[in-house]
Motif scaffolding. Structure first.
Motif, PDB file in Angstrom:
ATOM      1  N   ARG A 146      45.003  -6.818  49.810  1.00 36.94           N
ATOM      2  CA  ARG A 146      43.839  -6.259  50.497  1.00 36.94           C
ATOM      3  C   ARG A 146      44.342  -5.195  51.471  1.00 36.94           C
ATOM      4  NH1 ARG A 146      42.567  -8.187  55.578  1.00 36.94           N
ATOM      5  NH2 ARG A 146      40.374  -7.761  55.167  1.00 36.94           N
ATOM      6  N   ARG A 166      39.459  -1.794  60.587  1.00 42.61           N
ATOM      7  CA  ARG A 166      38.348  -1.844  59.631  1.00 42.61           C
ATOM      8  C   ARG A 166      38.917  -2.116  58.256  1.00 42.61           C
ATOM      9  NH1 ARG A 166      37.804   2.545  56.290  1.00 42.61           N
ATOM     10  NH2 ARG A 166      38.858   4.493  56.881  1.00 42.61           N
ATOM     11  N   ASP A 167      38.042  -2.424  57.315  1.00 43.26           N
ATOM     12  CA  ASP A 167      38.490  -2.618  55.939  1.00 43.26           C
ATOM     13  C   ASP A 167      38.921  -1.275  55.350  1.00 43.26           C
ATOM     14  OD1 ASP A 167      38.009  -5.321  55.984  1.00 43.26           O
ATOM     15  OD2 ASP A 167      35.936  -5.119  55.276  1.00 43.26           O
ATOM     16  N   GLY A 168      40.045  -1.281  54.657  1.00 46.69           N
ATOM     17  CA  GLY A 168      40.565  -0.051  54.079  1.00 46.69           C
ATOM     18  C   GLY A 168      39.926   0.267  52.743  1.00 46.69           C
ATOM     19  N   GLU A 169      39.771   1.551  52.461  1.00 44.75           N
ATOM     20  CA  GLU A 169      39.249   2.027  51.176  1.00 44.75           C
ATOM     21  C   GLU A 169      40.344   2.819  50.479  1.00 44.75           C
ATOM     22  OE1 GLU A 169      36.436   1.400  49.744  1.00 44.75           O
ATOM     23  OE2 GLU A 169      35.490   0.297  51.407  1.00 44.75           O
ATOM     24  N   LEU A 170      40.706   2.402  49.289  1.00 41.71           N
ATOM     25  CA  LEU A 170      41.787   3.045  48.557  1.00 41.71           C
ATOM     26  C   LEU A 170      41.474   4.511  48.263  1.00 41.71           C
ATOM     27  CD1 LEU A 170      44.528   2.756  47.164  1.00 41.71           C
ATOM     28  CD2 LEU A 170      43.315   2.078  45.079  1.00 41.71           C
ATOM     29  N   ASN A 171      40.226   4.798  47.928  1.00 40.90           N
ATOM     30  CA  ASN A 171      39.849   6.182  47.599  1.00 40.90           C
ATOM     31  C   ASN A 171      40.015   7.108  48.797  1.00 40.90           C
ATOM     32  OD1 ASN A 171      39.231   5.555  44.958  1.00 40.90           O
ATOM     33  ND2 ASN A 171      37.062   5.157  45.381  1.00 40.90           N
ATOM     34  N   ASP A 172      39.770   6.585  50.009  1.00 40.30           N
ATOM     35  CA  ASP A 172      39.965   7.408  51.206  1.00 40.30           C
ATOM     36  C   ASP A 172      41.410   7.874  51.300  1.00 40.30           C
ATOM     37  OD1 ASP A 172      37.363   7.159  51.905  1.00 40.30           O
ATOM     38  OD2 ASP A 172      37.667   5.603  53.409  1.00 40.30           O
TER      39      ASP A 172
END
Length: 295
Positions: A146, A166-172
């Protein structure tokens, strides 16, 4: 994670060994060319050997370009991407140095090969560091189950920005980690201006003196002098050092945007789990310091 894992294996297949070997041989060529030039200036070699020395230097120039051919190809392709990078400037320098080498053979004059080999070595080192950095980033991401991210909140405490979880977003990350940096854009403009000015100096020398050999030599000298060797690693080396430290703890930096966002004075809130991990401390009473509210 599929995206980073695929990219990691693409980079791992290319490896770092070829870049390291090319960098080492290019450095050796630079040292040999420098030594020959110094010995020639000291009068060690007889005059009848001069043409052989010039040929060796010119051959070393071509060999150095062969070792860094991928850097020259990338520099040429950057033109079609509407970018004028240091590698593009290196392509122009190589062409001018080749012309200078041919004229040097005809006139028995030592060309500027050592400086070009040094620039090629630094360009290879930059490519090595960039690949090493990206491999470290992709390796950390592919092993992740995660992602936790850090975002900037302006005016968080005492009008200073804060860094919040915060929760990470791979696309970011994948969309931003390779975006051109502000320093890279500045260096690209510098490379374009320096190249135009250097070629202009060579053109002016031809118009004033009418000697094509002297004009080409002056343009080559200006191109080599206008590009300090360390400019190739100005961005890649700091990022490689930072990513190496982060990789040890399973973290990545989101390119220049991440560096810029996390710079300057900021606050980072911590919880009691951060300060007192389970099983690592024992309670021995509670003390309060200063006038801070215990809550």
């Amino acid at each position: 994670m599929a995206g980073p894992e695929k990219r990691y294996y693409e980079l791992a297949e290319k490896g770092l060994g070829k870049l390291q070997i090319s960098m080492l041989f290019s450095l050796m060529i630079m040292i040999i060319c420098t030594g020959i030039t110094v010995l020639h200036q000291a009068g060690v070699f007889p005059e009848e050997r001069l043409k052989l020395l010039v040929f060796i230097q010119f051959f070393a120039l071509l060999l150095s370009a062969l070792l860094g051919c991928q850097r020259l190809i990338d520099g040429f392709l950057d033109i079609f991407k509407k970018r004028f990078t240091m590698d593009t400037m290196l392509v122009v320098t190589f062409l001018v140095c080749c012309a200078d080498g041919v004229l040097g053979l005809m006139e028995k004059r030592i060309p500027c090969c050592a400086a070009f080999s040094l620039q090629m070595t630094m360009s290879l080192w930059s490519a090595y560091q960039r690949r090493y950095t990206e491999m470290g980033q992709m390796d950390a991401l592919r092993k992740a189950t995660r992602l936790d991210a850090v975002q900037v909140s302006s005016g968080y405490y005492d009008k200073h920005k804060g860094l919040l979880r915060r929760d990470g977003e791979l696309n970011d990350f994948m969309d931003n980690y390779q975006k051109p940096t502000v320093p890279e854009k500045v260096i690209c403009w510098y490379a374009l201006i320096a190249t135009v000015v250097s070629l202009g100096v060579g053109g002016a020398a031809y118009l004033l003196r009418g000697n094509i050999s002297e004009a080409v030599n002056m343009a080559a000298v200006c191109l080599l002098a206008a590009a300090p060797a360390t400019i190739f690693i100005t961005n890649s080396r700091p990022m490689a050092i930072l990513q190496k430290r982060l990789h040890d703890v399973g973290a990545v930096i989101c390119g220049w945007q991440g560096v810029k966002a996390l710079s300057e004075k900021s606050y980072f809130p911590v919880s009691f789990q951060d300060l007192f991990p389970a099983g690592s401390v024992k309670m021995n009473g509670v003390k309060f310091y200063g006038n801070r509210n215990p809550d």
